[in-house]
Design a protein around this motif. Structure first.
Motif: not given
Length: 292
Positions: A47-57, A59-61, A77-85
């Motif tokens: 992974q890279s910043y670019a490939t992870i960015a969609p997951y970050t978005i 998780e915020a949703y 759980d979702e806050l944990g997933d967002l923190l992971l990003q």
């Protein structure tokens, strides 16, 4: 950068070492281990910043969705997933010797202190409105300080990667701060009507131009967002609410027609519209009963 990798991958001692850490340190160590070229996870390593960015978005949703549903268990759980990003991006930056998680945390703490002079300094702000005015003034000063060529725009800092509705609101708010705004709702509604007519004109052409159709529809949507802003309604939240309402009613429509043995694809618009109206009436009745 300090090495936060737990020892001996997959070993019992490795797991025990992780369990002895404080929660945030444990998470950082887990991510460092996943990104370790020596025995880490092949997917995480690719992974890279670019490939992870969609997951970050995404998780915020999902955080916003859990809040809207009032599900605090899911929210945790979702806050944990967002923190992971955040941890994932920080780990990749640490590998490049750019910055690490500690630097991210330190920077945002300093920013919060800087932008809350009424809490950490001597400024006065007894109302939320005053806080927001001060906040935006400080942000504007920060943007001016960061400008490379000395040129500053009221629209600086509105990220292009934002959802279109949210970005439209932010652009309009920035313009309004320098008085580029209507002071009442009536001209906003007139603008919506004007944009709708321009769209109709383009649609009526013998050969409508796709790009002009897109432009006119975009202008109409931008004007509708402006109305939402003047009504102090979040257009993103309003559209989410309508999406959920449509889904509820359409599912009720499906359930009614299929329960009667109908093939949904062959039911016809008239039957579907009648079932839709019944679903709408049932929902309205339920809401009225709950409100009484």
């Amino acid at each position: 950068m300090p090495d936060s990798r737990p020892p001996s991958p997959r070993s019992t001692s490795s797991i025990q070492a992780l369990e002895s850490l404080a929660p945030i340190e444990r998470l950082l160590a887990v991510m460092a281990r996943l990104r370790d070229p020596d025995g880490g996870c092949p997917w995480d390593l690719e992974q890279s910043y670019a490939t992870i960015a969609p997951y970050t978005i995404e998780e915020a949703y999902e955080v916003a969705d859990a809040i809207e549903r009032g599900d605090l268990s899911d929210l945790k759980d979702e806050l944990g997933d967002l923190l992971l990003q955040v941890v994932f991006h920080a780990q990749m930056a640490a590998e490049e010797n750019a910055f690490d998680f500690a630097a991210v945390a330190e920077a945002v703490a300093e920013k919060m202190i800087r932008r809350h002079p009424h809490v950490f300094g001597t400024a006065d702000a007894e109302a939320a409105e005053t806080v927001m005015v001060n906040w935006e003034t400080i942000k504007a000063a920060e943007r001016a300080a960061k400008a490379q060529d000395g040129s500053v725009s009221a629209l600086d800092g509105v990220a292009r990667g934002l959802p279109a509705l949210l970005r439209a609101v932010k652009l309009q708010k920035r313009a309004a701060r320098v008085s580029f705004d209507w002071g009442a709702v009536a001209p906003v509604i007139a603008k919506i009507e004007e944009e709708l007519e321009e769209l109709k004109v383009e649609m009526a052409r013998e050969q409508p131009h796709p790009e002009r159709l897109q432009d006119e529809l975009g202008d109409l949507l931008f004007a509708v967002v402006n109305l939402a802003r003047h009504l102090k309604i979040d257009p993103e939240a309003a559209l989410r609410h309508t999406n959920n309402k449509f889904e509820r009613r359409f599912r009720a429509l499906e359930a009614e027609l299929t329960a009667g043995g109908a093939d949904l694809a062959q039911a016809g618009l008239e039957a579907m519209e009648a079932a839709w109206q019944r679903a709408k009436a049932a929902e309205t009745k339920k809401q009225d009963e709950e409100a009484s």
